[in-house]
Design a protein around this motif. Sequence first.
Motif, PDB file in Angstrom:
ATOM      1  N   ALA A 130      -9.454 -11.002  -0.908  1.00 22.35           N
ATOM      2  CA  ALA A 130      -8.709 -11.108   0.350  1.00 22.35           C
ATOM      3  C   ALA A 130      -7.580 -12.136   0.280  1.00 22.35           C
ATOM      4  O   ALA A 130      -6.743 -12.193   1.177  1.00 22.35           O
ATOM      5  N   ASN A 131      -7.584 -12.956  -0.769  1.00 28.94           N
ATOM      6  CA  ASN A 131      -6.542 -13.999  -0.810  1.00 28.94           C
ATOM      7  C   ASN A 131      -6.030 -14.299  -2.223  1.00 28.94           C
ATOM      8  O   ASN A 131      -5.376 -15.330  -2.429  1.00 28.94           O
ATOM      9  N   ALA A 132      -6.282 -13.417  -3.193  1.00 28.04           N
ATOM     10  CA  ALA A 132      -5.951 -13.725  -4.594  1.00 28.04           C
ATOM     11  C   ALA A 132      -4.460 -14.040  -4.776  1.00 28.04           C
ATOM     12  O   ALA A 132      -4.106 -15.009  -5.456  1.00 28.04           O
ATOM     13  N   VAL A 133      -3.584 -13.250  -4.165  1.00 26.52           N
ATOM     14  CA  VAL A 133      -2.138 -13.473  -4.341  1.00 26.52           C
ATOM     15  C   VAL A 133      -1.753 -14.806  -3.687  1.00 26.52           C
ATOM     16  O   VAL A 133      -1.054 -15.629  -4.288  1.00 26.52           O
ATOM     17  N   LYS A 134      -2.258 -15.027  -2.482  1.00 26.47           N
ATOM     18  CA  LYS A 134      -1.955 -16.262  -1.744  1.00 26.47           C
ATOM     19  C   LYS A 134      -2.452 -17.501  -2.518  1.00 26.47           C
ATOM     20  O   LYS A 134      -1.778 -18.529  -2.567  1.00 26.47           O
ATOM     21  N   VAL A 135      -3.632 -17.391  -3.127  1.00 25.68           N
ATOM     22  CA  VAL A 135      -4.187 -18.512  -3.902  1.00 25.68           C
ATOM     23  C   VAL A 135      -3.309 -18.787  -5.122  1.00 25.68           C
ATOM     24  O   VAL A 135      -2.946 -19.936  -5.394  1.00 25.68           O
ATOM     25  N   VAL A 136      -2.930 -17.738  -5.846  1.00 26.75           N
ATOM     26  CA  VAL A 136      -2.090 -17.917  -7.044  1.00 26.75           C
ATOM     27  C   VAL A 136      -0.754 -18.562  -6.641  1.00 26.75           C
ATOM     28  O   VAL A 136      -0.256 -19.464  -7.313  1.00 26.75           O
TER      29      VAL A 136
END
Length: 305
Positions: A130-136
Amino acid sequence: MANTEIIEKITDLRAKRQAVILAHNYQIGKVQDIADFVGDSLELSQNAAKTEAKVIVFCGVHFMAETAYILSPNKTVLLPDINAGCPMANMITAESLRVKKKELPGAAVVCYVNSSAEVKAESDICCTSANAVKVVESVPNDEILFVPDQYLGHYVATQTKKKLHLWPGYCPTHVKIQPEDILKLKRQYPEAKAIVHPECRPEVIAVADEVLSTGGMMRFARQTEAKEIIIGTEIGIIHRLSKENPDKKFYPASPKATCPNMKRITLEKVLWSLQDMSPEIKVPEEVRLKAKIAVDRMLAVGRSS
Ligand code: 13P
Ligand code: SF4
């Protein structure tokens, strides 16, 4: 014992033990139906972090219960079947990660929550689907070592300018979904939208309309005007999708996309775990404290889908 009798006993014991029952979206329908909360990995971690219950019965797989314990060590965390593991999480060890980190000293380690506490402890930050892109995007480094899911990592790489090094792990359930499964259903139901999980292969993602976490799929199904939706993920989610959207039709992309580990939890096992207060999940304190840094950083980023 009849189901109604088991459910009554679970209800009594849940109150007596001051327990909360958390269930992942892939759990069997009967287990979802008795849970206090059903959600995706991120929502379940958020819930585990804030619950005031004394006991958490985690209806999911091992890494999910471990994450609950990392966040709430003063609670008793129960996993009704100790053998409910995640094969993808077992595709990396802390030792193999330490070796790779030495080869890539400038890279930040982003670890998918589908990993052991020891691997989390070796990582800079966790993410979920749910947040992989935001975390990266949230980490200062331009270079990332993304572990252990190569397909989630590949999807993230298409959404960011950062350089990602991918660990060769994968989900044995999601790789069973083929692009032709989606294309065939699209031909059969031309009005249908296809939504897939980012653990799917890139060729599957290429033919989908949206790429979403299981929580994102629930929101999409609620909000979309589409009346027919092709679901490219583990089939357990169809139960909740159909229950919450009775006016819409959901077509599983492939009946082969069943996670045997998620299906290990049954109503009987939930009852036994509350009766025996086992199997209990714990993490050694030095590992927990390090892993918690990576999990807390992820929770601070929040969700994007
Ligand atoms: P979600 O975080 O999207 O619920 O996915 C968890 C999982 O195990 C997918 O296989
Ligand atoms: Fe692990 Fe795949 Fe099962 Fe999710 S569906 S728990 S990633 S094996």
